[in-house]
Motif scaffolding. Sequence first.
Motif, PDB file in Angstrom:
ATOM      1  N   ASN A  62     141.071 107.156 116.836  1.00  0.00           N
ATOM      2  CA  ASN A  62     141.609 106.756 118.144  1.00  0.00           C
ATOM      3  C   ASN A  62     141.760 105.249 118.323  1.00  0.00           C
ATOM      4  N   PHE A  63     141.663 104.495 117.249  1.00  0.00           N
ATOM      5  CA  PHE A  63     141.845 103.047 117.341  1.00  0.00           C
ATOM      6  C   PHE A  63     143.306 102.742 117.684  1.00  0.00           C
ATOM      7  N   ILE A  64     143.513 101.829 118.626  1.00  0.00           N
ATOM      8  CA  ILE A  64     144.859 101.453 119.057  1.00  0.00           C
ATOM      9  C   ILE A  64     145.316 100.206 118.303  1.00  0.00           C
ATOM     10  N   HIS A  65     146.437 100.338 117.618  1.00  0.00           N
ATOM     11  CA  HIS A  65     147.010  99.208 116.886  1.00  0.00           C
ATOM     12  C   HIS A  65     148.036  98.529 117.786  1.00  0.00           C
ATOM     13  N   SER A  66     147.674  97.374 118.270  1.00  0.00           N
ATOM     14  CA  SER A  66     148.503  96.638 119.224  1.00  0.00           C
ATOM     15  C   SER A  66     148.178  95.158 119.115  1.00  0.00           C
ATOM     16  N   LYS A  67     149.131  94.327 119.481  1.00  0.00           N
ATOM     17  CA  LYS A  67     148.888  92.884 119.444  1.00  0.00           C
ATOM     18  C   LYS A  67     147.803  92.475 120.439  1.00  0.00           C
ATOM     19  N   ASN A  68     147.468  93.380 121.362  1.00  0.00           N
ATOM     20  CA  ASN A  68     146.439  93.090 122.367  1.00  0.00           C
ATOM     21  C   ASN A  68     145.068  93.641 121.991  1.00  0.00           C
ATOM     22  N   THR A  69     144.937  94.129 120.761  1.00  0.00           N
ATOM     23  CA  THR A  69     143.673  94.712 120.303  1.00  0.00           C
ATOM     24  C   THR A  69     142.932  93.737 119.394  1.00  0.00           C
ATOM     25  N   ASP A  70     141.633  93.625 119.589  1.00  0.00           N
ATOM     26  CA  ASP A  70     140.818  92.774 118.717  1.00  0.00           C
ATOM     27  C   ASP A  70     140.792  93.346 117.298  1.00  0.00           C
ATOM     28  N   ARG A  81     138.632  87.146 115.328  1.00  0.00           N
ATOM     29  CA  ARG A  81     138.869  88.565 115.593  1.00  0.00           C
ATOM     30  C   ARG A  81     139.429  88.826 116.990  1.00  0.00           C
ATOM     31  N   LYS A  82     139.362  87.855 117.855  1.00  0.00           N
ATOM     32  CA  LYS A  82     139.881  88.017 119.208  1.00  0.00           C
ATOM     33  C   LYS A  82     141.401  88.188 119.181  1.00  0.00           C
ATOM     34  N   ALA A  83     141.907  89.135 119.965  1.00  0.00           N
ATOM     35  CA  ALA A  83     143.331  89.462 119.942  1.00  0.00           C
ATOM     36  C   ALA A  83     144.223  88.264 120.232  1.00  0.00           C
ATOM     37  N   ASN A  84     143.741  87.350 121.081  1.00  0.00           N
ATOM     38  CA  ASN A  84     144.584  86.213 121.463  1.00  0.00           C
ATOM     39  C   ASN A  84     144.460  85.023 120.516  1.00  0.00           C
ATOM     40  N   LEU A  86     145.072  82.792 117.095  1.00  0.00           N
ATOM     41  CA  LEU A  86     146.231  82.589 116.232  1.00  0.00           C
ATOM     42  C   LEU A  86     146.142  83.483 114.998  1.00  0.00           C
ATOM     43  N   GLN A  87     144.937  83.602 114.445  1.00  0.00           N
ATOM     44  CA  GLN A  87     144.748  84.414 113.243  1.00  0.00           C
ATOM     45  C   GLN A  87     145.070  85.888 113.514  1.00  0.00           C
ATOM     46  N   ALA A  88     144.589  86.414 114.636  1.00  0.00           N
ATOM     47  CA  ALA A  88     144.828  87.819 114.975  1.00  0.00           C
ATOM     48  C   ALA A  88     146.305  88.074 115.253  1.00  0.00           C
ATOM     49  N   GLN A  89     146.936  87.154 115.965  1.00  0.00           N
ATOM     50  CA  GLN A  89     148.348  87.345 116.292  1.00  0.00           C
ATOM     51  C   GLN A  89     149.227  87.324 115.039  1.00  0.00           C
ATOM     52  N   ARG A  90     148.890  86.438 114.111  1.00  0.00           N
ATOM     53  CA  ARG A  90     149.664  86.414 112.866  1.00  0.00           C
ATOM     54  C   ARG A  90     149.403  87.666 112.036  1.00  0.00           C
ATOM     55  N   PHE A  91     148.182  88.172 112.103  1.00  0.00           N
ATOM     56  CA  PHE A  91     147.869  89.423 111.415  1.00  0.00           C
ATOM     57  C   PHE A  91     148.708  90.561 111.986  1.00  0.00           C
ATOM     58  N   TRP A  92     148.714  90.688 113.319  1.00  0.00           N
ATOM     59  CA  TRP A  92     149.450  91.789 113.949  1.00  0.00           C
ATOM     60  C   TRP A  92     150.953  91.673 113.703  1.00  0.00           C
ATOM     61  N   ARG A  93     151.449  90.453 113.714  1.00  0.00           N
ATOM     62  CA  ARG A  93     152.886  90.276 113.473  1.00  0.00           C
ATOM     63  C   ARG A  93     153.262  90.787 112.075  1.00  0.00           C
ATOM     64  N   SER A  94     152.454  90.435 111.092  1.00  0.00           N
ATOM     65  CA  SER A  94     152.720  90.886 109.720  1.00  0.00           C
ATOM     66  C   SER A  94     152.443  92.380 109.553  1.00  0.00           C
TER      67      SER A  94
END
Length: 325
Positions: A62-70, A81-84, A86-94
């Motif tokens: 049930n884990f949600i994969h979203s740019k707003n998820t840690d 690891r925080k969703a906001n 830079l590292q997390a956002q670049r991870f989610w984008r890729s």
Amino acid sequence: MTRRKTKNITGISRIEGFPVHDAYVAFICINCKELDTIYIGNKLIDPKEAYENALWKCEKCNFIHSKNTDIPFANWKKNFRKANSLQAQRFWRSFFLTSTENPDAFWKRCGACDRILPFHSFSKHIGWGPLERQMECRACKGAINAELNPKRTKQQLHESSVRRRIADILLADENEKIDFNDLFKRFGSKCFKTKKPLDINKRKTWTIDHILPSKYLYPLSVSNAALLSKEANDNKRDRLPSKFYTNNELIELAKITGADLTLLTSEQPIINPNIDVNKCVTRFLTVRERSDLIKRIYELKKMLVSYDLVDKLSEENKKLLGIKE
């Protein structure tokens, strides 16, 4: 356009209850590391849309994969690891880019075995859904073809290739020169099968299709030429028009080209009744010194007999080829 009703003779029925042409995305859950698939539908999403809007829920944890998820990776620094971050956002984008950047990144559901499989598990079929892939996966298609062509041997495949080669030689001087501008005008600068726009200046993207295959001794002519994309033509190959086009398409094709609708709709091969067999034989026997003349004559005789063209030979050519009544 409606397709003709077909009867399933393979013993492998199609699974009902889901759209067989629609697409899925597949990804490895970053929390439980299990493979997941998400139904997308008949319109592919692009990486930007996925990054901005996706809420892909893992069916296992049930884990949600979203740019707003840690990010749940314990080996990362806590602030990374925080969703906001830079590292997390670049991870989610890729992450979303990997699953959606090209059509071959998507997955598809097989209409025969019900598995959701990668893009490359299906053979190409122009015009079928957003992925333009066949309804059955290659494995199931192999089983289906085994029933449809159970005795299609290597020798038969070789003979088919030989006939095509002989036909091309026989028709060498029969083909008309096609005016490209006229062809594009008559077909509205679109692939006749897929209706996709074509650019006359991008020659590698389109081709002139022998509507009635040269294999059956039909030369290229204004009435036997259709404008197709390269992909559509590759899909048609040597198939009869009745095996490739719908009824409505056959009627439209006859109107555009002036072709004989009776020939276009035939379910069985009809050898060109207007071919000048003797002229073709003369051309075929114009050989280079190093040609294998015995083999060449044998292949020609076999084709003439198979196509029931012996009666059209002159007495001189019958004698020349050693064909007796």
